[in-house]
Write a protein that holds these residues in place. Structure first.
Motif, short mmCIF file in Angstrom:
data_model
loop_
_atom_site.label_atom_id
_atom_site.label_comp_id
_atom_site.label_asym_id
_atom_site.label_seq_id
_atom_site.Cartn_x
_atom_site.Cartn_y
_atom_site.Cartn_z
N ALA A 1 1.15 -1.35 0.25
CA ALA A 1 -0.61 0.20 -0.19
C ALA A 1 0.63 0.37 -0.22
O ALA A 1 0.50 2.10 -0.69
CB ALA A 1 -0.44 0.21 1.15
N ILE A 2 1.95 1.22 0.81
CA ILE A 2 2.94 2.79 1.13
C ILE A 2 3.64 2.43 -0.57
O ILE A 2 3.35 4.17 -1.27
CB ILE A 2 3.42 2.50 1.92
N GLY A 3 4.10 1.75 -1.17
CA GLY A 3 4.40 1.14 -2.37
C GLY A 3 3.44 1.89 -2.78
O GLY A 3 3.80 3.09 -4.57
N THR A 4 2.78 2.03 -3.02
CA THR A 4 1.36 2.09 -4.46
C THR A 4 1.19 3.78 -4.09
O THR A 4 0.87 4.14 -5.50
CB THR A 4 -0.24 1.54 -3.85
N GLY A 5 1.33 3.75 -2.82
CA GLY A 5 0.64 5.84 -2.69
C GLY A 5 2.08 6.46 -3.20
O GLY A 5 2.01 7.45 -3.98
N LEU A 6 3.29 5.79 -3.24
CA LEU A 6 4.08 6.70 -3.62
C LEU A 6 4.78 6.83 -5.22
O LEU A 6 4.98 8.07 -5.66
CB LEU A 6 6.05 5.80 -2.81
N VAL A 7 4.23 5.86 -5.65
CA VAL A 7 4.30 6.19 -6.82
C VAL A 7 2.82 6.67 -7.93
O VAL A 7 3.44 7.50 -8.66
CB VAL A 7 4.09 3.86 -7.84
N LEU A 8 1.74 6.82 -6.85
CA LEU A 8 0.85 7.55 -7.43
C LEU A 8 1.48 9.05 -6.89
O LEU A 8 0.69 10.05 -8.29
CB LEU A 8 -0.55 7.07 -6.22
N ALA A 9 1.74 9.18 -6.17
CA ALA A 9 2.22 10.57 -5.81
C ALA A 9 3.32 10.90 -6.46
O ALA A 9 3.19 12.57 -7.41
CB ALA A 9 2.89 10.58 -4.96
N ALA A 10 4.51 10.83 -6.88
CA ALA A 10 5.56 10.04 -7.77
C ALA A 10 4.60 10.68 -9.40
O ALA A 10 5.13 12.17 -9.59
CB ALA A 10 6.39 9.25 -8.13
N PHE A 11 3.85 9.87 -9.61
CA PHE A 11 3.17 10.66 -11.00
C PHE A 11 2.25 11.88 -10.81
O PHE A 11 3.01 12.44 -11.71
CB PHE A 11 2.48 9.33 -11.50
N LEU A 12 1.66 12.01 -10.24
CA LEU A 12 0.51 12.98 -9.72
C LEU A 12 1.73 14.46 -9.32
O LEU A 12 1.49 15.34 -10.19
CB LEU A 12 0.26 13.10 -8.95
N PHE A 13 3.02 14.35 -9.18
CA PHE A 13 3.87 15.11 -8.53
C PHE A 13 4.35 15.56 -9.76
O PHE A 13 4.15 16.92 -10.61
CB PHE A 13 4.85 15.50 -7.32
N GLY A 14 5.24 14.76 -10.50
CA GLY A 14 5.23 14.70 -12.13
C GLY A 14 4.73 15.22 -13.18
O GLY A 14 4.96 16.35 -13.79
N ARG A 15 3.55 14.77 -13.13
CA ARG A 15 2.34 15.82 -14.08
C ARG A 15 2.06 17.18 -13.94
O ARG A 15 2.49 17.97 -14.66
CB ARG A 15 0.92 14.51 -13.62
N ARG A 16 2.05 17.86 -12.37
CA ARG A 16 2.27 18.92 -11.93
C ARG A 16 3.32 19.64 -12.54
O ARG A 16 2.79 20.86 -13.54
CB ARG A 16 1.30 19.29 -10.31
N ARG A 17 3.74 18.94 -12.49
CA ARG A 17 5.50 19.69 -12.75
C ARG A 17 5.67 20.24 -14.40
O ARG A 17 6.13 21.30 -14.60
CB ARG A 17 6.52 19.58 -12.10
N GLY A 18 5.31 18.77 -14.81
CA GLY A 18 5.24 18.95 -16.32
C GLY A 18 3.95 20.01 -17.13
O GLY A 18 4.36 20.83 -17.94
N ARG A 19 3.05 20.52 -15.91
CA ARG A 19 2.20 21.26 -16.95
C ARG A 19 2.49 22.78 -16.22
O ARG A 19 2.66 23.70 -16.96
CB ARG A 19 0.96 21.23 -15.58
N ARG A 20 3.05 22.97 -15.41
CA ARG A 20 4.22 23.89 -14.72
C ARG A 20 5.00 24.66 -15.83
O ARG A 20 5.01 26.06 -16.29
CB ARG A 20 3.81 24.77 -13.96
N ARG A 21 5.69 24.01 -16.72
CA ARG A 21 6.94 24.39 -17.38
C ARG A 21 6.32 24.40 -18.23
O ARG A 21 6.80 23.98 -18.98
CB ARG A 21 7.94 22.97 -16.91
N ASN A 22 5.33 24.10 -19.43
CA ASN A 22 4.97 23.26 -20.53
C ASN A 22 4.69 25.07 -21.22
O ASN A 22 4.13 26.39 -20.06
CB ASN A 22 3.34 23.14 -20.14
N THR A 23 5.82 25.06 -22.18
CA THR A 23 5.14 26.40 -22.41
C THR A 23 4.33 26.29 -23.79
O THR A 23 3.88 25.54 -24.53
CB THR A 23 7.02 26.94 -23.66
#
Length: 76
Positions: A47-69
């Motif tokens: 459960a912790i591993g799944t949560g960490l992978v999901l969090a990494a995905f969501l934070f990476g997606r957010r960062r990609g949107r912010r840096r999108n030109t």
């Protein structure tokens, strides 16, 4: 190893077989408890591993949107 020992409480003889039976009984109970704790630990770790992978995905997606030109093409 056929020695017998006398119990200090009621005078009954304690054989090596009695001791080995008691040790097996104690270890058997501890073994079952260890298996239950182990299976629970695996479930918690998954459960912790799944949560960490999901969090990494969501934070990476957010960062990609912010840096999108944003490129705007204007015709004159």
């Amino acid at each position: 190893m056929a020695e017998t020992f006398e119990s200090s409480t009621d005078g009954q003889r304690i054989t090596p077989q009695d001791i080995s039976d008691r040790v097996r009984q104690l270890i058997g109970g501890a073994g079952n408890a260890a298996e239950q704790v182990s299976s629970a630990a695996v479930a918690v770790a998954a459960a912790i591993g799944t949560g960490l992978v999901l969090a990494a995905f969501l934070f990476g997606r957010r960062r990609g949107r912010r840096r999108n030109t944003i490129v705007e093409v204007v015709r004159v």
